[in-house]
Write an enzyme that holds these catalytic residues in place. Structure first.
Site, short mmCIF file in Angstrom:
data_model
loop_
_atom_site.label_atom_id
_atom_site.label_comp_id
_atom_site.label_asym_id
_atom_site.label_seq_id
_atom_site.Cartn_x
_atom_site.Cartn_y
_atom_site.Cartn_z
N LYS A 1 44.59 34.79 44.68
CA LYS A 1 45.06 33.79 43.73
C LYS A 1 46.15 34.31 42.82
O LYS A 1 46.87 33.56 42.22
CB LYS A 1 43.91 33.19 42.92
CG LYS A 1 43.07 34.14 42.12
CD LYS A 1 41.94 33.36 41.46
CE LYS A 1 40.67 34.15 41.35
NZ LYS A 1 40.81 35.50 40.82
N LYS B 1 44.84 48.46 40.13
CA LYS B 1 45.27 47.66 38.98
C LYS B 1 46.04 48.50 37.98
O LYS B 1 46.94 47.98 37.31
CB LYS B 1 44.07 46.98 38.31
CG LYS B 1 43.54 45.82 39.12
CD LYS B 1 42.72 44.87 38.28
CE LYS B 1 42.28 43.67 39.10
NZ LYS B 1 41.34 42.80 38.39
N LYS C 1 43.84 39.83 51.97
CA LYS C 1 43.16 38.57 51.68
C LYS C 1 44.05 37.61 50.90
O LYS C 1 44.91 38.04 50.14
CB LYS C 1 41.82 38.83 50.96
CG LYS C 1 41.92 39.08 49.47
CD LYS C 1 40.53 39.01 48.83
CE LYS C 1 40.68 39.18 47.32
NZ LYS C 1 39.43 39.18 46.58
#
Ligand code: TRP
Length: 337
Positions: free
Chosen positions: A204, A115, A201
């Site tokens: 979202k 991040k 994965k």
């Protein structure tokens, strides 16, 4: 510590929109747990602001998420559904746990590294401290099991280490302060990957709109995304994550939405080209989401009703969380409130 049933707790960040991966890989599997466990499911809004959020969008998204939790089958009468920021004990316990977590431990967290690389102009202290708040989320409820994706395993390990460290410093063997939780990670094959990037994965906040199916996508857009899903040049349908990640992912989606076994899917579609498989997957996803979307529309129209659910959830969560916080404060020698 007086709970008679084991406790599970999990949370999703209200960043981005909920995907089919969140539903099939997480929420759907949370639903049956309420028969045997005390279940706490959160929206982790405090975690979400480690990355800049637009306030009006965040507010709307939290209401959307809670309506979707319920529409996906999480009955507020059987599960404690709440927003993290409504329960003050989360931030308060996180402070205490900060003093029992080493900088070096947080520096090793791969999510922090990822991040920070993605947000070079906003590597804030909250981003660094994120796993400690997550540890507080879990330890406040004496959770024994924490259903999370594989990517959260390292944070769970840290939670366990901090709990054990605190117990060793301030508890006794007979009366440990914290319950040490176990991760509950879905098996390989139950995980839903991206349609464009089937080795990562389905996320979202992913890179491409077409990589994820969102729970509120209309049927034609679902069908379009599935038809464009990345596969390979062959025609062979088999579950093989290494050689055929795209086809394997379509099989996982079909199996999770219809209950059909991999063997039966192979038998029906092998050698026929991927078009038929994709058409079946698209239909299955549309059918699976139809009732969720209909229930969602009803729930979302009643904003006051959703807020009442959250208030009730926060009240029930606070009762448990506040008691744990007082136990921790007592162990530290803080004067009782
Ligand atoms: N970090 C988790 C994620 O990104 C979300 C989360 C926050 C969480 N607190 C939690 C998950 C507590 C389980 C338990 O997926």
């Amino acid at each position: 510590m007086t709970a008679t049933r084991p406790v599970v707790l999990s949370g999703i960040q209200p960043s981005g929109r909920l995907t089919l991966g969140n539903y099939l890989g997480a929420i759907k599997n949370w639903v049956p747990l309420s028969a045997t466990h005390d279940c706490y499911y959160m929206l982790v809004d405090l975690h979400a602001i480690t990355v800049r959020q637009e306030p009006a969008v965040l507010r709307d998204r939290c209401l959307e998420f809670i309506a979707l939790y319920i529409a996906c089958g999480l009955d507020p009468a059987r599960n404690v559904l709440f927003v993290q920021s409504h329960v003050a004990a989360h931030a308060r316990l996180a402070w205490v746990l900060n003093c029992y977590t080493q900088m070096g431990e947080l520096n090793r967290m791969t999510q922090f590294k990822d991040k920070s690389a993605k947000n070079v102009d906003n590597i804030n202290a909250g981003l660094f401290d994120y796993p400690v708040l997550m540890a507080a989320d879990i330890l406040l409820y004496d959770a024994t099991g924490v259903p999370v994706g594989d990517d959260q395993k390292q944070h769970l390990e840290l939670t366990r280490d901090v709990a054990i460290r605190f117990n060793n410093a301030h508890g006794s063997k007979q009366a440990p302060v914290f319950v040490v939780p176990e991760p509950m990670i879905p098996p390989v094959g139950a995980r839903i990957m991206g349609l464009q990037e089937p080795t990562a994965k389905m996320s979202k906040s992913g890179f491409a709109e077409t990589d994820a199916i969102y729970l509120l996508d209309p049927p034609d857009s679902i069908t379009r995304k599935v038809k464009r899903a990345v596969t390979d040049l062959g025609t062979e349908v088999r579950f093989d994550l290494k050689e055929k990640p795209g086809v394997s992912n379509l099989m996982s989606i079909l199996s999770a939405t219809t209950g059909e076994s991999f063997d039966s899917i192979v038998e029906r579609f092998n050698g026929q080209g991927y078009g038929k498989l994709k058409a079946a997957v698209a239909d299955a996803v549309v059918e699976c989401l139809k009732p969720v979307q209909a229930h969602y529309a009803e729930l979302r129209a009643d904003e006051a009703g959703l807020i009442a659910v959250l208030r009730d959830g926060a009240r029930r969560a606070s009762t448990v969380a506040d008691a744990t916080l007082q136990r921790v404060h007592a162990a530290l020698g803080f004067i009782p409130e």
